[in-house]
Motif scaffolding. Sequence first.
Motif, mmCIF file in Angstrom:
data_model
loop_
_atom_site.group_PDB
_atom_site.id
_atom_site.type_symbol
_atom_site.label_atom_id
_atom_site.label_comp_id
_atom_site.label_asym_id
_atom_site.label_seq_id
_atom_site.Cartn_x
_atom_site.Cartn_y
_atom_site.Cartn_z
ATOM 1 N N LYS A 169 0.833 -1.203 0.000
ATOM 2 C CA LYS A 169 0.000 0.000 0.000
ATOM 3 C C LYS A 169 0.868 1.253 0.000
ATOM 4 N N ALA A 198 2.673 1.626 -3.437
ATOM 5 C CA ALA A 198 1.724 2.052 -4.472
ATOM 6 C C ALA A 198 1.320 3.508 -4.265
ATOM 7 N N ALA A 199 1.049 3.891 -3.012
ATOM 8 C CA ALA A 199 0.656 5.266 -2.715
ATOM 9 C C ALA A 199 1.754 6.245 -3.119
ATOM 10 N N PHE A 242 1.715 6.464 -7.018
ATOM 11 C CA PHE A 242 0.582 7.230 -7.510
ATOM 12 C C PHE A 242 0.686 8.696 -7.107
ATOM 13 N N ASN A 253 -4.233 9.844 -5.993
ATOM 14 C CA ASN A 253 -4.319 9.114 -4.734
ATOM 15 C C ASN A 253 -4.715 7.676 -5.049
ATOM 16 N N LEU A 254 -4.712 6.808 -4.046
ATOM 17 C CA LEU A 254 -5.036 5.394 -4.272
ATOM 18 C C LEU A 254 -6.430 5.206 -4.857
ATOM 19 N N SER A 255 -7.401 5.935 -4.348
ATOM 20 C CA SER A 255 -8.771 5.799 -4.815
ATOM 21 C C SER A 255 -8.873 6.137 -6.305
#
Length: 92
Positions: free
Chosen positions: A20, A23-24, A27, A33-35
């Motif tokens: 997480k 990846a964050a 991005f 953002n992750l979303s």
Amino acid sequence: MLDTGEKKVSISVKTSPADKKRAAEIFDSLGLNLSTAINIFIKKSIAEGGLPFEVKDPFYSEANQAELNRRFKKVTNNQNVHPHQLLDNEEQ
């Protein structure tokens, strides 16, 4: 196509804290953002009718298979093959 009028739902995804975080960071460097990144993945999957990238095992790559075949031929022909003892089979 923007879904500005549609109601949104939540999706729960399990991943490791390290994944997480990595990846964050990736991005974030892209201004996402992750979303948003996950929504891009979902939209692209829908547009492609499946995963938007190829999923395969690198073990079966053409280069790896060629190297394995080369080594197999050497062993089969006893070319430059030296016996060795495995560490877990050492005599005591």
